[in-house]
Design a protein around this motif. Sequence first.
Motif, PDB file in Angstrom:
ATOM      1  N   SER A  12     -10.294  -4.330 -13.395  1.00  0.00           N
ATOM      2  CA  SER A  12     -10.859  -4.081 -12.065  1.00  0.00           C
ATOM      3  C   SER A  12      -9.782  -4.198 -10.991  1.00  0.00           C
ATOM      4  O   SER A  12      -9.689  -3.380 -10.083  1.00  0.00           O
ATOM      5  CB  SER A  12     -11.997  -5.077 -11.778  1.00  0.00           C
ATOM      6  N   VAL A  13      -8.945  -5.252 -11.120  1.00  0.00           N
ATOM      7  CA  VAL A  13      -7.840  -5.444 -10.162  1.00  0.00           C
ATOM      8  C   VAL A  13      -6.840  -4.303 -10.266  1.00  0.00           C
ATOM      9  O   VAL A  13      -6.330  -3.796  -9.261  1.00  0.00           O
ATOM     10  CB  VAL A  13      -7.149  -6.801 -10.411  1.00  0.00           C
ATOM     11  N   LEU A  14      -6.579  -3.872 -11.499  1.00  0.00           N
ATOM     12  CA  LEU A  14      -5.639  -2.778 -11.722  1.00  0.00           C
ATOM     13  C   LEU A  14      -6.123  -1.495 -11.066  1.00  0.00           C
ATOM     14  O   LEU A  14      -5.361  -0.785 -10.394  1.00  0.00           O
ATOM     15  CB  LEU A  14      -5.427  -2.571 -13.225  1.00  0.00           C
ATOM     16  N   VAL A  15      -7.405  -1.188 -11.241  1.00  0.00           N
ATOM     17  CA  VAL A  15      -7.994   0.023 -10.634  1.00  0.00           C
ATOM     18  C   VAL A  15      -7.967  -0.076  -9.115  1.00  0.00           C
ATOM     19  O   VAL A  15      -7.642   0.884  -8.419  1.00  0.00           O
ATOM     20  CB  VAL A  15      -9.435   0.226 -11.145  1.00  0.00           C
ATOM     21  N   LEU A  16      -8.297  -1.275  -8.590  1.00  0.00           N
ATOM     22  CA  LEU A  16      -8.287  -1.470  -7.137  1.00  0.00           C
ATOM     23  C   LEU A  16      -6.878  -1.301  -6.566  1.00  0.00           C
ATOM     24  O   LEU A  16      -6.697  -0.657  -5.526  1.00  0.00           O
ATOM     25  CB  LEU A  16      -8.829  -2.867  -6.802  1.00  0.00           C
ATOM     26  N   ALA A  17      -5.883  -1.869  -7.267  1.00  0.00           N
ATOM     27  CA  ALA A  17      -4.497  -1.751  -6.812  1.00  0.00           C
ATOM     28  C   ALA A  17      -4.050  -0.291  -6.816  1.00  0.00           C
ATOM     29  O   ALA A  17      -3.363   0.172  -5.887  1.00  0.00           O
ATOM     30  CB  ALA A  17      -3.573  -2.590  -7.688  1.00  0.00           C
ATOM     31  N   PHE A  18      -4.440   0.437  -7.860  1.00  0.00           N
ATOM     32  CA  PHE A  18      -4.074   1.856  -7.952  1.00  0.00           C
ATOM     33  C   PHE A  18      -4.710   2.657  -6.823  1.00  0.00           C
ATOM     34  O   PHE A  18      -4.071   3.497  -6.194  1.00  0.00           O
ATOM     35  CB  PHE A  18      -4.522   2.401  -9.314  1.00  0.00           C
ATOM     36  N   ALA A  19      -6.004   2.358  -6.554  1.00  0.00           N
ATOM     37  CA  ALA A  19      -6.702   3.062  -5.478  1.00  0.00           C
ATOM     38  C   ALA A  19      -6.072   2.765  -4.120  1.00  0.00           C
ATOM     39  O   ALA A  19      -5.890   3.666  -3.289  1.00  0.00           O
ATOM     40  CB  ALA A  19      -8.182   2.660  -5.468  1.00  0.00           C
TER      41      ALA A  19
END
Length: 262
Positions: A12-19
Amino acid sequence: MAEESALKPFYSVLVLAFACSLLVAGAAVGLRPLQESNRQLDQKKNILRAAGIFKDDVSVADQFKVVETRLVELATGSFVAEEQLSPEEFNQTKAAFSDELGRPLAKEEDLARLSRLEKYSLVYLIAGDDNTIEQVILPVRGKGLWSTMFAYVALDADLNTIRGVSFYAHGETPGLGGEVENANWQKGWQGKKVYDQDRAVRLQVVKGSAEKSGEQAAYEIDGLSGATMTANGVSDLMQFWFGDHGFKPFIERIKKEGGFNG
């Protein structure tokens, strides 16, 4: 299932950081034209300030109509034809680091500590009501204590008397070397001479106060209290840009041809 649950926050953190990175990158790209427009606007303001004609209550675009932007070849002092190289598309700082438009400076040449020099430079001409050139504004730069300082120097039609200066970008120490942006200090440049009778560059920032009378007074600028290295950098960059590797060939060519209006 336990392992899957433990990894879920990580993903979830990875996706948020990418976004977020996509949003930041998109904003940077989207704002780039506005940033460039603001940069050009600021440069025009500082050219007008150096010339002593900037007005807060008049649009910069209208004020800049009196300014003619040209390119000169530094080595020869000759004007460059627009079909050869367009002033509007020329980025002077980037040109210095181009193999085609710039060159490395030898240590003995590099008084301003630039490392590389562009082959061409922008110059700005201002004509009076009778269409005769009244002043020329020249872009200069060089290293101070911490940073590269950028400025415009406006010269009278005699190509020796300073109308004004505008230091507009640097990273010098606030309250010390940062005083190069102080309007009162910059006023002290008005009326000073760059060259002596032998065409040597005599203009310099001194330690302490400039002489008030006598021959040397025409070439001295008040020092910057507590900022000797910055002051030395200003003197060095002026020596460089008004010397043989800077604008001196251009100035000498214009004088030889009888001036801009000769």
